[in-house]
Design an enzyme around this catalytic site. Structure first.
Site, PDB file in Angstrom:
ATOM      1  N   SER A 104       0.600  -1.486  -0.105  1.00 51.61           N
ATOM      2  CA  SER A 104       0.060   0.043  -0.250  1.00 51.61           C
ATOM      3  C   SER A 104       1.050   1.698   0.395  1.00 51.61           C
ATOM      4  O   SER A 104       1.709   1.093   1.010  1.00 51.61           O
ATOM      5  CB  SER A 104      -0.603  -0.193   1.243  1.00 51.61           C
ATOM      6  N   HIS A 161      -6.626  -1.066  -4.435  1.00 52.20           N
ATOM      7  CA  HIS A 161      -5.354  -0.606  -4.986  1.00 52.20           C
ATOM      8  C   HIS A 161      -5.622  -0.148  -6.224  1.00 52.20           C
ATOM      9  O   HIS A 161      -6.395  -1.158  -6.953  1.00 52.20           O
ATOM     10  CB  HIS A 161      -4.222  -1.551  -4.615  1.00 52.20           C
ATOM     11  N   HIS A 195      -6.056  -9.655  -0.727  1.00 50.61           N
ATOM     12  CA  HIS A 195      -6.173  -9.848   0.358  1.00 50.61           C
ATOM     13  C   HIS A 195      -7.174 -11.214   1.174  1.00 50.61           C
ATOM     14  O   HIS A 195      -7.996 -10.677   0.579  1.00 50.61           O
ATOM     15  CB  HIS A 195      -5.960  -8.743   1.168  1.00 50.61           C
ATOM     16  N   TYR A 241      -8.889 -10.303   3.622  1.00 52.46           N
ATOM     17  CA  TYR A 241      -9.761  -9.043   4.180  1.00 52.46           C
ATOM     18  C   TYR A 241     -10.727  -8.711   3.538  1.00 52.46           C
ATOM     19  O   TYR A 241     -11.939  -8.210   3.755  1.00 52.46           O
ATOM     20  CB  TYR A 241      -9.190  -8.312   5.639  1.00 52.46           C
ATOM     21  N   GLU A 242     -10.514  -8.874   1.946  1.00 51.33           N
ATOM     22  CA  GLU A 242     -10.942  -8.681   1.380  1.00 51.33           C
ATOM     23  C   GLU A 242     -12.387  -9.311   0.996  1.00 51.33           C
ATOM     24  O   GLU A 242     -13.148  -9.622  -0.429  1.00 51.33           O
ATOM     25  CB  GLU A 242     -10.732  -8.257   0.179  1.00 51.33           C
ATOM     26  N   ALA A 256       3.457  -2.701   4.209  1.00 52.57           N
ATOM     27  CA  ALA A 256       3.183  -1.358   5.103  1.00 52.57           C
ATOM     28  C   ALA A 256       3.288  -2.160   6.110  1.00 52.57           C
ATOM     29  O   ALA A 256       2.559  -3.128   6.100  1.00 52.57           O
ATOM     30  CB  ALA A 256       2.015  -0.310   5.240  1.00 52.57           C
ATOM     31  N   MET A 308      -1.281  -7.763   7.171  1.00 49.60           N
ATOM     32  CA  MET A 308      -2.261  -8.549   6.374  1.00 49.60           C
ATOM     33  C   MET A 308      -2.068  -8.972   5.279  1.00 49.60           C
ATOM     34  O   MET A 308      -2.654  -8.782   4.456  1.00 49.60           O
ATOM     35  CB  MET A 308      -3.483  -7.146   6.776  1.00 49.60           C
ATOM     36  N   SER A 309      -0.766  -8.978   5.296  1.00 51.97           N
ATOM     37  CA  SER A 309      -0.156  -9.389   3.651  1.00 51.97           C
ATOM     38  C   SER A 309       1.413 -10.261   3.192  1.00 51.97           C
ATOM     39  O   SER A 309       1.040 -10.958   4.973  1.00 51.97           O
ATOM     40  CB  SER A 309      -0.142  -7.996   2.755  1.00 51.97           C
ATOM     41  N   ASN A 333       3.628   2.506  11.147  1.00 51.61           N
ATOM     42  CA  ASN A 333       2.853   2.885  12.772  1.00 51.61           C
ATOM     43  C   ASN A 333       3.564   2.028  13.425  1.00 51.61           C
ATOM     44  O   ASN A 333       3.525   0.884  13.806  1.00 51.61           O
ATOM     45  CB  ASN A 333       1.424   2.789  12.571  1.00 51.61           C
ATOM     46  N   HIS A 340      -5.776   4.310   9.013  1.00 49.96           N
ATOM     47  CA  HIS A 340      -5.145   3.565   7.785  1.00 49.96           C
ATOM     48  C   HIS A 340      -4.585   5.504   6.983  1.00 49.96           C
ATOM     49  O   HIS A 340      -3.877   4.697   6.043  1.00 49.96           O
ATOM     50  CB  HIS A 340      -6.666   3.342   6.785  1.00 49.96           C
TER      51      HIS A 340
END
Ligand code: HPA
Length: 270
Positions: free
Chosen positions: A29, A60, A82, A84-85, A112, A211-212, A235, A245
């Site tokens: 990302s 993306h 991902h 989560y999608e 990220a 998450m990837s 972060n 985000h």
């Protein structure tokens, strides 16, 4: 897995690159734009690549930059899929499979990530030396092996190739970029971690969380490919500050240049 579509996708990548790929890059990302201008070649939208899942509405970019980078034939995927999608693992790893079938021997995975190592700061870069797959799934689950996979049980010692880690450290030193060695924990998301979860991840040995990447690495290793991975720490957990985000994307965009330098350096020295 639809093998015909995968073959067609691989053929397209090969045609556009002018031969077998040397290397595939997956951009995290916020890194989308950085390599585009450096790769001498074409940008192909995912919808033109057979079998490629389509990016979601809020997703993306969904395009592949294909061509030459420092004398190597590369594809850089801008936009990944991902869990989560609601994606199946087959979709998550499709870009990796397509590139592997187009000949790519080396995979440079970027992401990220949130820092759980208290010594990390937003904007830091981490070389992934090992991973914790905490997604609860694997792209290798299923009756069939992946196309191109020849053994059922895959060794995951040195999943991130030692020689590429060494190369990455050298490139970082040449550019005076601080690069931590760290362990990446991959979770399904999409909620960011609670403070308790972040402490738990630290306890079990993680330095960063995202998450990837972890399923892509498993798939690449199952096909016998070399992997090198970079996390940009966007972060840091444990500060009491909320995770957003927007913050993640802002930091990614700001530090994308350093990520690009590392990726380019690795590709140039393959
Ligand atoms: N957690 C999970 N994924 C992330 C984070 C995080 O803190 N930051 C960027 N991607």
């Amino acid at each position: 897995m639809k093998r015909k579509r995968l073959q067609a996708a691989a053929e397209l990548l090969r045609d556009e690159a002018g031969g077998d790929l040397d290397c595939a890059i997956v951009l995290g990302s916020g890194f989308g734009a950085v390599l585009r201008d450096r790769i001498a070649g074409k940008t192909i939208p995912y919808k033109k690549i057979d079998g490629m899942p389509l990016p979601g509405v809020a997703g993306h970019a969904g395009e592949a930059h294909i061509g030459m980078l420092h004398g190597r034939r590369v594809v850089a995927f801008s936009g990944r899929f991902h869990l989560y999608e609601g994606r199946a693992t087959d979709e998550v790893i499709y870009p990796v499979l397509a590139a592997a079938h187009a000949g790519a021997k080396t995979f440079v995975l970027t992401n990220a990530a949130g820092g759980v190592n208290p010594g990390y700061h937003a904007g830091d870069l981490m070389l992934i030396v090992d991973q914790l797959n905490l997604t609860g799934t694997s792209p290798l689950i299923g009756e069939d092996l992946l196309p191109g996979q020849t053994v059922r049980f895959i060794d995951m010692v040195d999943a991130y190739a030692p020689h590429l880690r060494e190369l990455a450290r050298q490139i970082a030193a040449e550019h005076a970029i601080t690069l931590h060695d760290g362990i990446y924990a991959g979770l399904a998301g999409p909620a960011y971690e609670t403070p308790a979860e972040a402490r738990y991840l630290r306890t079990i040995g993680a330095d960063a969380v995202g998450m990837s990447t972890v399923l892509e690495t498993i798939a690449a290793r199952a096909l016998g490919r070399d992997v090198v991975g970079f996390s940009l720490i966007t972060n840091v957990h444990g500060t009491g500050a909320p995770t957003s985000h927007e913050e993640v994307l802002e930091t990614a965009v700001r530090s994308a240049e350093n990520v690009a330098r590392l990726v380019e350096g690795v590709v140039a020295n393959l």
